[in-house]
Design a protein around this motif. Structure first.
Motif, PDB file in Angstrom:
ATOM      1  N   SER A   2     -90.608  30.022 -20.882  1.00  9.52           N
ATOM      2  CA  SER A   2     -89.966  30.975 -19.607  1.00  9.52           C
ATOM      3  C   SER A   2     -90.358  29.472 -18.673  1.00  9.52           C
ATOM      4  O   SER A   2     -89.512  29.431 -17.795  1.00  9.52           O
ATOM      5  CB  SER A   2     -91.116  32.134 -19.321  1.00  9.52           C
ATOM      6  OG  SER A   2     -92.335  31.670 -18.672  1.00  9.52           O
ATOM      7  N   ALA A   6     -87.244  29.248 -16.363  1.00  6.51           N
ATOM      8  CA  ALA A   6     -87.033  28.985 -15.408  1.00  6.51           C
ATOM      9  C   ALA A   6     -85.995  27.614 -14.866  1.00  6.51           C
ATOM     10  O   ALA A   6     -85.175  28.382 -13.759  1.00  6.51           O
ATOM     11  CB  ALA A   6     -87.976  29.040 -14.461  1.00  6.51           C
ATOM     12  N   LEU A  28     -83.457  29.137  -7.117  1.00  2.00           N
ATOM     13  CA  LEU A  28     -84.989  30.256  -7.636  1.00  2.00           C
ATOM     14  C   LEU A  28     -85.204  31.093  -6.388  1.00  2.00           C
ATOM     15  O   LEU A  28     -86.111  32.042  -7.493  1.00  2.00           O
ATOM     16  CB  LEU A  28     -86.089  29.155  -7.753  1.00  2.00           C
ATOM     17  CG  LEU A  28     -85.633  28.407  -8.885  1.00  2.00           C
ATOM     18  CD1 LEU A  28     -86.776  27.223  -9.893  1.00  2.00           C
ATOM     19  CD2 LEU A  28     -85.009  28.819 -10.595  1.00  2.00           C
ATOM     20  N   ARG A  32     -81.783  33.582  -7.403  1.00  2.00           N
ATOM     21  CA  ARG A  32     -82.266  34.654  -8.523  1.00  2.00           C
ATOM     22  C   ARG A  32     -83.340  35.640  -8.128  1.00  2.00           C
ATOM     23  O   ARG A  32     -83.440  36.846  -8.724  1.00  2.00           O
ATOM     24  CB  ARG A  32     -82.870  34.035  -9.708  1.00  2.00           C
ATOM     25  CG  ARG A  32     -81.482  32.622  -9.540  1.00  2.00           C
ATOM     26  CD  ARG A  32     -81.413  32.483 -11.474  1.00  2.00           C
ATOM     27  NE  ARG A  32     -80.972  31.818 -11.787  1.00  2.00           N
ATOM     28  CZ  ARG A  32     -80.246  32.151 -12.940  1.00  2.00           C
ATOM     29  NH1 ARG A  32     -80.461  33.264 -13.834  1.00  2.00           N
ATOM     30  NH2 ARG A  32     -79.247  31.360 -13.593  1.00  2.00           N
ATOM     31  N   TRP A  34     -86.198  34.946  -7.897  1.00  2.57           N
ATOM     32  CA  TRP A  34     -87.751  34.381  -8.674  1.00  2.57           C
ATOM     33  C   TRP A  34     -89.082  34.504  -7.930  1.00  2.57           C
ATOM     34  O   TRP A  34     -90.054  35.020  -8.545  1.00  2.57           O
ATOM     35  CB  TRP A  34     -87.510  34.369  -9.959  1.00  2.57           C
ATOM     36  CG  TRP A  34     -86.454  34.562 -11.175  1.00  2.57           C
ATOM     37  CD1 TRP A  34     -85.420  35.567 -10.861  1.00  2.57           C
ATOM     38  CD2 TRP A  34     -85.780  33.255 -12.003  1.00  2.57           C
ATOM     39  NE1 TRP A  34     -85.474  35.666 -12.076  1.00  2.57           N
ATOM     40  CE2 TRP A  34     -84.810  34.225 -12.331  1.00  2.57           C
ATOM     41  CE3 TRP A  34     -85.742  32.646 -11.731  1.00  2.57           C
ATOM     42  CZ2 TRP A  34     -83.917  33.908 -13.245  1.00  2.57           C
ATOM     43  CZ3 TRP A  34     -85.163  31.761 -12.853  1.00  2.57           C
ATOM     44  CH2 TRP A  34     -84.309  32.306 -14.039  1.00  2.57           C
ATOM     45  N   VAL A  76     -86.425  37.567 -16.243  1.00  2.00           N
ATOM     46  CA  VAL A  76     -87.801  37.246 -14.921  1.00  2.00           C
ATOM     47  C   VAL A  76     -88.651  36.533 -15.148  1.00  2.00           C
ATOM     48  O   VAL A  76     -89.468  36.864 -15.971  1.00  2.00           O
ATOM     49  CB  VAL A  76     -87.816  38.915 -14.352  1.00  2.00           C
ATOM     50  CG1 VAL A  76     -89.221  38.419 -12.903  1.00  2.00           C
ATOM     51  CG2 VAL A  76     -86.584  39.221 -13.314  1.00  2.00           C
ATOM     52  N   GLU A  79     -95.241  34.753 -13.676  1.00  2.00           N
ATOM     53  CA  GLU A  79     -96.179  33.653 -12.280  1.00  2.00           C
ATOM     54  C   GLU A  79     -97.070  33.034 -12.695  1.00  2.00           C
ATOM     55  O   GLU A  79     -97.256  31.803 -12.430  1.00  2.00           O
ATOM     56  CB  GLU A  79     -96.357  34.379 -10.677  1.00  2.00           C
ATOM     57  CG  GLU A  79     -95.682  34.868 -10.292  1.00  2.00           C
ATOM     58  CD  GLU A  79     -96.207  35.541  -8.656  1.00  2.00           C
ATOM     59  OE1 GLU A  79     -97.081  35.370  -8.413  1.00  2.00           O
ATOM     60  OE2 GLU A  79     -95.405  36.344  -7.694  1.00  2.00           O
TER      61      GLU A  79
END
Length: 146
Positions: A2, A6, A28, A32, A34, A76, A79
């Motif tokens: 990811s 990203a 970002l 988006r 995110w 998505v 984190e």
């Protein structure tokens, strides 16, 4: 992975391989939604640390082909990608991304470590090389950590 996804998304969106750091952060965080702007800056730090991008005078250049990365509809990022990964984690991710089951890879790397009497990072490099993966840059980092 990811993190790679990203990082690729803003470049794919702009149809380019280079952009300003602020454009990357806006793509970002605002476009988006995110990450917060601070998290997007952190992502940029992590991506640079992993060799996915280079930064120079406020510009960001991607170090892989962003068009070769699929950004699934509804993707998505978690984190957790905002954290620096260890050398072992980087190599393990590359092995898993190449199609090996994570549990299998970990077991075989642990076995190699015991057989060769080396660090887990060194065993992971050997395992990845045996699987035909190019992990030279990560191997250099592992060497530097010794």
């Amino acid at each position: 992975m990811s993190l790679r996804t990203a990082v690729a998304a803003p470049f794919r969106q702009q149809g380019t391989t280079a952009m300003g750091e602020s454009e990357f952060v806006v793509a970002l965080s605002l476009d988006r939604d995110w990450f917060t702007p601070d998290q997007a800056k952190r992502l940029l730090d992590v991506a640079a640390g992993e060799g996915l991008v280079t930064r120079d005078a406020g510009e960001v250049e991607v170090e892989f082909d962003p068009d070769g990365v699929d950004v699934p509809e509804g993707f998505v990022p978690d984190e957790s990608i905002l954290q620096q990964r260890s050398t072992f984690e980087r190599i393990l991710d590359a092995v898993v991304e190449a199609g090996t089951e994570k549990q299998t890879a970990v077991a075989e790397i642990n076995s190699l470590q015991a057989d060769l009497g080396v660090t887990v990072e060194a065993a992971a490099v050997v395992y990845a090389k045996r699987e035909g993966l190019d992990v030279a840059d990560t191997a250099e980092r592992a060497l530097g950590e010794l």
